[in-house]
Design a protein around this motif. Structure first.
Motif, short mmCIF file in Angstrom:
data_model
loop_
_atom_site.label_atom_id
_atom_site.label_comp_id
_atom_site.label_asym_id
_atom_site.label_seq_id
_atom_site.Cartn_x
_atom_site.Cartn_y
_atom_site.Cartn_z
N GLY A 66 0.84 -1.23 0.08
CA GLY A 66 0.25 0.30 0.03
C GLY A 66 0.96 1.40 0.03
O GLY A 66 0.36 2.28 -0.10
N TYR A 67 2.17 1.11 0.12
CA TYR A 67 3.05 2.19 0.06
C TYR A 67 3.01 3.03 -1.28
O TYR A 67 2.89 2.45 -2.27
N CYS A 68 3.10 4.43 -1.35
CA CYS A 68 2.76 4.94 -2.65
C CYS A 68 1.69 4.74 -3.51
O CYS A 68 1.82 4.38 -4.63
N ASN A 69 0.44 4.52 -2.73
CA ASN A 69 -0.50 4.03 -3.53
C ASN A 69 -1.88 4.84 -3.08
O ASN A 69 -2.08 4.67 -1.98
N TRP A 70 -2.57 5.46 -3.89
CA TRP A 70 -3.78 6.03 -3.55
C TRP A 70 -4.86 5.02 -3.02
O TRP A 70 -5.72 5.19 -2.32
N GLN A 71 -4.83 3.76 -3.74
CA GLN A 71 -5.84 2.66 -3.39
C GLN A 71 -7.35 3.19 -3.37
O GLN A 71 -7.98 3.18 -2.23
N TYR A 72 -7.77 3.96 -4.21
CA TYR A 72 -9.00 4.51 -4.60
C TYR A 72 -10.14 3.44 -4.65
O TYR A 72 -10.07 2.25 -5.04
N PRO A 73 -11.20 3.56 -4.13
CA PRO A 73 -12.40 2.90 -3.96
C PRO A 73 -12.94 2.90 -5.56
O PRO A 73 -12.80 3.94 -6.08
N ALA A 74 -13.72 2.02 -5.96
CA ALA A 74 -14.25 2.10 -7.29
C ALA A 74 -15.54 1.68 -7.01
O ALA A 74 -16.14 1.21 -6.01
N TYR A 75 -16.67 2.30 -7.86
CA TYR A 75 -18.09 2.39 -7.50
C TYR A 75 -18.53 1.66 -8.79
O TYR A 75 -18.14 1.89 -10.09
N ASP A 76 -19.96 1.33 -8.73
CA ASP A 76 -20.71 0.97 -9.82
C ASP A 76 -21.73 1.89 -10.28
O ASP A 76 -21.55 2.85 -9.57
N ASP A 77 -22.57 1.69 -11.11
CA ASP A 77 -23.32 2.71 -11.69
C ASP A 77 -24.53 3.52 -10.61
O ASP A 77 -24.96 4.63 -10.86
N GLU A 78 -24.67 2.50 -9.66
CA GLU A 78 -25.60 2.90 -8.53
C GLU A 78 -24.93 3.68 -7.34
O GLU A 78 -25.55 3.95 -6.45
N SER A 88 -2.76 3.06 -7.65
CA SER A 88 -2.42 4.56 -8.43
C SER A 88 -1.35 4.84 -7.72
O SER A 88 -1.32 5.13 -6.40
N GLY A 89 -0.19 5.18 -8.58
CA GLY A 89 0.86 5.69 -7.69
C GLY A 89 0.90 7.21 -7.10
O GLY A 89 0.36 7.76 -7.51
N MET A 90 1.14 6.98 -5.95
CA MET A 90 1.00 8.37 -5.00
C MET A 90 2.53 8.55 -4.29
O MET A 90 2.49 8.33 -3.24
N CYS A 91 3.44 9.27 -5.13
CA CYS A 91 4.80 9.37 -4.38
C CYS A 91 5.72 10.04 -5.71
O CYS A 91 5.14 9.89 -6.83
N ILE A 92 6.76 10.49 -5.46
CA ILE A 92 7.61 10.89 -6.55
C ILE A 92 7.84 9.50 -7.66
O ILE A 92 8.31 8.53 -7.19
N GLY A 93 7.61 9.77 -8.78
CA GLY A 93 7.62 8.75 -9.82
C GLY A 93 6.18 8.21 -10.22
O GLY A 93 5.99 7.53 -11.24
N SER A 97 6.74 4.35 -10.11
CA SER A 97 7.35 3.86 -8.71
C SER A 97 6.66 2.55 -8.22
O SER A 97 7.47 1.77 -7.02
N ILE A 98 5.61 2.06 -8.82
CA ILE A 98 4.72 0.89 -8.10
C ILE A 98 4.71 -0.12 -9.19
O ILE A 98 4.02 -1.22 -8.71
N ASN A 99 4.86 0.32 -10.47
CA ASN A 99 4.24 -0.43 -11.52
C ASN A 99 4.73 -1.81 -11.65
O ASN A 99 5.92 -2.22 -11.18
N GLY A 100 4.32 -2.58 -12.84
CA GLY A 100 4.71 -4.08 -12.99
C GLY A 100 5.82 -3.94 -13.77
O GLY A 100 6.38 -5.03 -14.24
N LEU A 101 6.34 -2.76 -14.44
CA LEU A 101 7.61 -2.73 -15.04
C LEU A 101 7.95 -3.22 -16.53
O LEU A 101 8.86 -3.25 -16.99
N MET A 102 6.61 -3.70 -17.03
CA MET A 102 6.83 -4.25 -18.16
C MET A 102 7.06 -3.31 -19.30
O MET A 102 6.25 -2.00 -19.38
N TRP A 103 8.01 -3.42 -20.36
CA TRP A 103 8.33 -2.54 -21.36
C TRP A 103 8.01 -2.90 -22.84
O TRP A 103 9.07 -3.74 -23.07
N TYR A 104 7.14 -2.42 -23.51
CA TYR A 104 7.15 -2.36 -24.79
C TYR A 104 6.21 -1.47 -25.35
O TYR A 104 5.57 -0.82 -24.96
#
Ligand SMILES: Cc1cc2nc3c(=O)[nH]c(=O)nc-3n(C[C@H](O)[C@H](O)[C@H](O)COP(=O)(O)OP(=O)(O)OC[C@H]3O[C@@H](n4cnc5c(N)ncnc54)[C@H](O)[C@@H]3O)c2cc1C
Length: 545
Positions: A66-78, A88-93, A97-104
């Motif tokens: 959970g470090y460097c992460n907004w960890q937002y709630p998600a909602y349905d249409d109701e 979602s990253g929440m720090c410099i980078g 700074s937290i992603n899965g590092l895949m590059w293509y």
């Protein structure tokens, strides 16, 4: 470069440029503008994470917790919360700074669609040089190549700031070769290539990472935007300031609606401050926060701003609409006990070059593909899809929705671009297939609910609400079962595991229910401040204004 959380470096100060968000976009632009001699302030909501091994050591990323992460709630249409949260990253980078590092890289056809959307000059020819310039590729050595790595030298840059390489060591070579053997069986016609960046347009290959091997520490280090363009000594700047742990409330405009600065603060109980920009304010708060900052600044749809009690400065109904992410899920299969000590198959580490397959309609449905595409390309179908998006607030208007949907449909049907991404991985005790429709037609939205800068944005992803996305989802979920049941894998693993359970003769409805109940956003959010003409629901123009 100054990196600090001291409010006074910015309060009532003046910079040439003020940038909101020190993520991938904010750091890149800040680096270039300050390198050209401008004074630049970047304001970042999160901390400086460079001390944290879970950030800098790719192999320890499982400890982020959970470090460097907004960890937002998600909602349905109701308006009910969903049972997964949004990383979602929440720090410099930011995300880097937290992603899965895949590059293509994207393909030529994909990038050229930016121009088709109504952005002159945004195409492969103009953008490819930047992709080359960004990258510092470390080609795989003979051992890595023998274990599954590959690369096409013509597709990479070698002197950029972002390090790209295969993990050292590659690890679990048996599983690498097993995935390469099994994937063309479940996706007939799929080519095993040597480089994901030279797909034409579908291919399967082991993926390189945004990492570099540091022989001194023996670690594979994360090459985030911050690592490459901010912390690296050769990128230090005389006139760049990064203010951490401060959140931007809104952009401040003069009477002619030119942005003159931003209001920001260190916390809900702290007094708001103002900083001034001589040249520009640049919003780089990511796909989930740039729209909320615009709305708090008075730019957005009337209904949203009225509900939040904010005076409207510009009527821009596209703000926060058109939100798009890929609906991800995965299938795990327990490795048989007899192989628990076989390090060609599993070990106790999580650094592994996954085999990534980018599959098109032909590989998913073969000769049946046309029956799916005729529904996709029908005029009535397009009209009703567009109406459905407008009716739930996921598109600003019908014409704009049709324009965006058509762009994606054309890529899928006429340019054979991939409709799904399918990733073969190995973790301690299990083999895993992660997958998602890669160009979903479903759309959601992100908005504010009130004017308070420390409120969480209301994110309504609406994943898998389009029938085409559902059809792809069912098809690839079925293939995940076929993968682990194939004779390539059945000797290694117990049967694939599904919860809720799906029997061997599971129906499409059962697969869809399983998919929907396990799906989450794959963390590739785009679209909420679309670069398009305004009359089609665009938010910024092709000059990014
Ligand atoms: C878990 C995860 C896995 C991913 N895996 C991959 C991958 O393997 N490969 C890949 O290519 N991409 C991956 N991505 C996506 C990639 O990281 C993002 O596309 C990229 O980081 C987006 O860059 P950005 O600058 O638009 O936004 P971000 O990098 O998100 O940066 C936005 C910044 O703005 C800050 N901010 C937001 N609101 C405010 C405010 N009001 N005031 C001040 N600051 C604010 C945020 O804290 C953040 O630091 C992944 C993302 C995540 C989260």
């Amino acid at each position: 470069t100054i990196v600090t959380n001291d409010t006074s470096v910015a309060t009532n100060q003046t910079f040439d440029y003020v940038i909101v968000g020190a993520g991938l976009a904010g750091i890149t632009v800040g680096n270039k503008l300050s390198g050209a001699g401008n004074s630049v302030l970047i304001i970042e909501a999160g901390p400086d994470p460079r001390w944290n091994p879970a950030v800098y050591n790719a192999e320890e990323r499982g400890n982020l917790d959970g470090y460097c992460n907004w960890q937002y709630p998600a909602y349905d249409d109701e308006g009910n919360t969903l049972d997964w949260t949004i990383d979602s990253g929440m720090c410099i980078g930011g995300g880097t700074s937290i992603n899965g590092l895949m590059w293509y890289r994207p393909t030529e056809a994909e990038l050229n669609k930016l121009e088709t959307l109504g952005n002159p000059g945004w195409n492969w020819e103009s953008l490819e040089p930047y992709m080359i310039a960004a990258e510092r590729n470390h080609p795989p050595d003979d051992i890595q190549i023998a274990q599954g790595a590959g690369y096409d030298p013509s597709r990479h840059g070698y002197s950029g700031a972002i390090n790209v390489s295969f993990p050292t060591p590659m690890r679990i070579p048996t599983v690498q070769s097993r995935f390469k053997a099994a994937l063309p069986r479940i996706f007939p016609g799929l080519t095993i290539g040597n480089d994901l960046s030279n797909r034409s347009p579908t291919v399967s290959a082991s993926s390189s990472w945004t990492i570099w091997y540091d022989p001194a520490s023996g670690k594979n280090r994360r090459s985030s935007a911050a690592d490459g363009l901010l912390w690296a000594e050769d990128q230090w700047r005389e006139r760049l300031t990064v203010l951490t742990n401060h959140r931007v409330d809104r952009v401040i405009f003069d009477k002619k609606l030119a942005a003159t600065g931003v209001a920001f603060s260190a916390g809900p109980e702290r007094p708001p401050s103002v900083v001034h920009a001589i040249k520009e304010v640049i919003l780089a708060a990511g796909a989930l926060q740039s729209a909320p900052v615009l709305e708090r600044s008075g730019i957005g749809s009337k209904a949203v701003l009225e509900r939040a009690g904010i005076q409207q400065l510009v009527d821009l109904p596209g703000v926060g609409a058109n939100l798009n992410d890929q609906p991800g899920t995965g299938t795990s299969a327990l490795v048989r006990e007899a192989y628990w000590n076989n390090t060609g198959i599993i070990d106790d580490r999580i650094l592994f070059a996954p085999e990534i397959s980018l599959v098109g309609l032909d590989e998913v449905w073969g000769a049946d593909a046309t029956s799916y595409t005729s529904a996709l390309t029908s005029i009535e179908g397009l009209e009703s899809r567009a109406q459905a998006l407008v009716s739930v607030g996921a598109a600003a208007n019908i014409e704009g929705a049709k324009h965006i949907l058509n762009t994606t449909i054309d890529l899928i049907v006429n340019s054979d671009q991939p409709v799904a991404e399918f990733i073969g991985e190995s973790y301690p005790t299990i083999l895993f297939a992660a997958f998602w429709p890669s160009m979903p037609l479903s759309r959601g939205h992100v908005h504010i609910n009130d004017s308070y800068p420390f409120s969480t944005p209301v994110i309504t992803p609406r994943l898998l609400t389009d029938s085409f996305d559902q059809e792809i989802a069912v098809a690839i979920a079925r293939r995940s079962r076929a993968l682990f049941a194939s004779d390539v894998f059945e000797y290694v693993v117990e049967n694939a595991y599904y919860d809720p359970p799906i029997g061997p003769n599971g129906t499409d409805a059962e697969y869809l229910e399983w998919y929907k109940s396990t799906a989450y956003g794959a963390s590739h959010w785009i679209g909420s401040t679309a670069m398009m003409p305004r009359d089609l629901g665009g938010v910024v123009d092709s000059n990014l204004k």
